[in-house]
Design an enzyme around this catalytic site. Structure first.
Site, short mmCIF file in Angstrom:
data_model
loop_
_atom_site.label_atom_id
_atom_site.label_comp_id
_atom_site.label_asym_id
_atom_site.label_seq_id
_atom_site.Cartn_x
_atom_site.Cartn_y
_atom_site.Cartn_z
N ARG A 102 25.88 -23.37 -39.61
CA ARG A 102 25.02 -21.91 -39.55
C ARG A 102 25.60 -21.13 -38.85
O ARG A 102 26.41 -21.21 -38.99
CB ARG A 102 24.08 -23.11 -39.64
CG ARG A 102 23.12 -22.03 -41.01
CD ARG A 102 21.58 -22.37 -40.24
NE ARG A 102 20.92 -22.23 -39.94
CZ ARG A 102 19.39 -22.53 -39.32
NH1 ARG A 102 18.68 -23.37 -40.17
NH2 ARG A 102 19.05 -21.94 -37.75
N LYS B 140 7.95 -22.01 -37.73
CA LYS B 140 8.12 -20.50 -39.18
C LYS B 140 7.22 -21.46 -40.57
O LYS B 140 6.88 -21.04 -41.29
CB LYS B 140 8.89 -20.50 -39.11
CG LYS B 140 10.31 -22.12 -39.38
CD LYS B 140 11.77 -21.61 -39.44
CE LYS B 140 12.50 -22.77 -39.22
NZ LYS B 140 13.92 -22.76 -38.67
C1 LIG Z 1 14.00 -24.01 -37.71
C2 LIG Z 1 14.39 -23.64 -36.62
C3 LIG Z 1 14.34 -24.66 -35.81
C4 LIG Z 1 13.16 -25.43 -35.64
O1 LIG Z 1 13.51 -26.53 -35.90
P1 LIG Z 1 13.09 -28.12 -36.15
O2 LIG Z 1 13.58 -29.22 -36.85
O3 LIG Z 1 12.07 -27.69 -36.84
O4 LIG Z 1 13.17 -28.99 -34.83
C5 LIG Z 1 15.09 -24.38 -34.71
N1 LIG Z 1 15.78 -23.55 -34.19
C6 LIG Z 1 16.08 -22.75 -35.44
C7 LIG Z 1 17.34 -21.95 -35.50
C8 LIG Z 1 15.77 -22.87 -36.38
O5 LIG Z 1 16.38 -21.74 -37.33
#
Ligand SMILES: *Cc1c(COP(=O)(O)O)cnc(C)c1O
Length: 354
Positions: A132, A38
């Site tokens: 979250r 992302k």
């Molecule tokens: C963005 C995201 C991740 C990845 O997180 P990082 O800190 O970039 O490794 C993993 N799980 C979810 C649900 C996310 O939204």
């Protein structure tokens, strides 16, 4: 020289090497990886570097990014990290797996999966303290029971996400809790939860310090692959590259000027009343980059150039100890916020270096 400025230089080989090292590390204890794209807007070349590095899934929070990668010919299973109900039809069309926490959304996914004659796989996210996304433990059993009754939806696992909103660290206790939930759900419903996704780049310290990782067998990694560090203390992970992304901007003015503005001081461009320290006349360098492109606190200069001010389209650097002239290039490494912003800015060109 005809390189576009500003630009972000991206080393695909470094991203691949980072992924390889992390895959080897985590696979050593049976943990598969989802490469999270992302922050790079689902860039297909970066996704391919992650796949070559060993991730088994590509995960993104936006279906648009997944569609982009599919159109580029990537066929690794795609995981949608965030599931808006209004996109259910497209999600069924384009994602193999989605993370879910709402029955209303699952019903819509079920409806469209049925209409498209597909089985859609879901991972149920549980709330383990970070606040979250996630289903509260007291509601989990009932949620799973209802999900199992939906046609064309298959629960393939459960997961949790920590260290995002509340900054809660993954540790022995919350990871053990997740493992126990897997055991009890499998027993209660006679199901097989293949994926137990314990978290993200913040899970590194837990992983390193745990003798027993329980049922956890998957992590979703973005930041540690891309920037080379874990995310609880932002410590570098041994042997990983930390500057696979470098931002390069152009000097548009370099002049000796006083360090104190002259005239009555009111608000600056962003509504703050600035204060100044008189350091006499100094070389001031302006680069063609601004807050529209990047949060200025996200920039780390490779030459230790100090940022002394910024507005939408200008960043002023103290150039006293450099010999920067108009037209020169200035290089920065980025933190996660800086990576996110510059990859999203239409004004910053993305250039692969290998
Ligand atoms: C963005 C995201 C991740 C990845 O997180 P990082 O800190 O970039 O490794 C993993 N799980 C979810 C649900 C996310 O939204």
């Amino acid at each position: 020289m005809n390189s576009f400025l500003p630009r972000i230089e991206i080393s695909l080989s470094q991203i691949q090497e980072n992924t390889q090292i992390l895959s080897k590390l985590y696979m050593g204890k049976g943990i598969s990886l989802m490469g999270v794209t992302k922050a790079v807007l689902g860039d297909p070349s970066i996704a391919k570097a992650m796949i070559q590095g060993g991730v088994e899934f590509i995960a993104d929070s936006r279906i648009e990014n997944i569609i982009k990668m599919k159109n580029a010919g990537i066929s690794t299973p795609f995981v949608l990290l965030r599931t808006p109900p209004s996109q259910a039809e497209s999600i069924i069309q384009n994602a193999d797996i989605s993370l879910n926490t709402e029955m209303e959304t699952l019903k819509r996914l079920s409806y469209h999966a049925n209409a498209q004659n597909k089985i859609h796989k879901v991972i149920i996210m549980v709330e383990l303290g970070d606040l979250r996304e996630g289903i509260l433990l007291c509601n989990l059993s009932e949620f799973v029971r209802q999900t199992l009754s939906l046609v064309n939806i298959k629960i393939i696992g459960i997961g949790c996400n920590l260290a995002c909103y509340g900054g809660v660290k993954p540790d022995e206790k919350n990871m053990h809790e997740l493992s126990e939930l897997v055991d009890s759900l499998e027993k209660e419903f006679q199901i097989d939860l293949k994926i137990v996704s314990g978290g993200n780049s913040a899970n590194y310290e837990w992983f390193k310090s745990s003798q027993n990782i329980g049922r956890i067998n998957n992590l979703r990694l973005g930041e540690s692959i891309l920037l080379g560090h874990e995310t609880v203390g932002r410590k570098v992970i041994p042997d990983l590259h930390v500057s696979a992304f470098q931002l390069i901007a152009e000097v548009i003015e370099s002049k000796k000027k006083p360090s104190l503005p002259t005239g009555d001081i009111g608000q600056d461009a962003f509504g703050n009343v600035p204060g100044f320290l008189d350091q006499g006349v100094r070389q001031r360098v302006i680069i063609a980059l601004g807050r529209q492109d990047v949060p200025v606190s996200s920039l780390k200069s490779n030459d230790k150039l100090k940022v002394i001010g910024s507005s939408s389209d200008h960043i002023i650097l103290d150039g006293e100890y450099s010999n920067l002239e108009v037209g020169d290039e200035v290089k920065f490494t980025l933190d996660y916020g800086g990576l996110l912003a510059t990859m999203t800015s239409p004004f910053v060109m993305k250039q692969f270096t290998n």
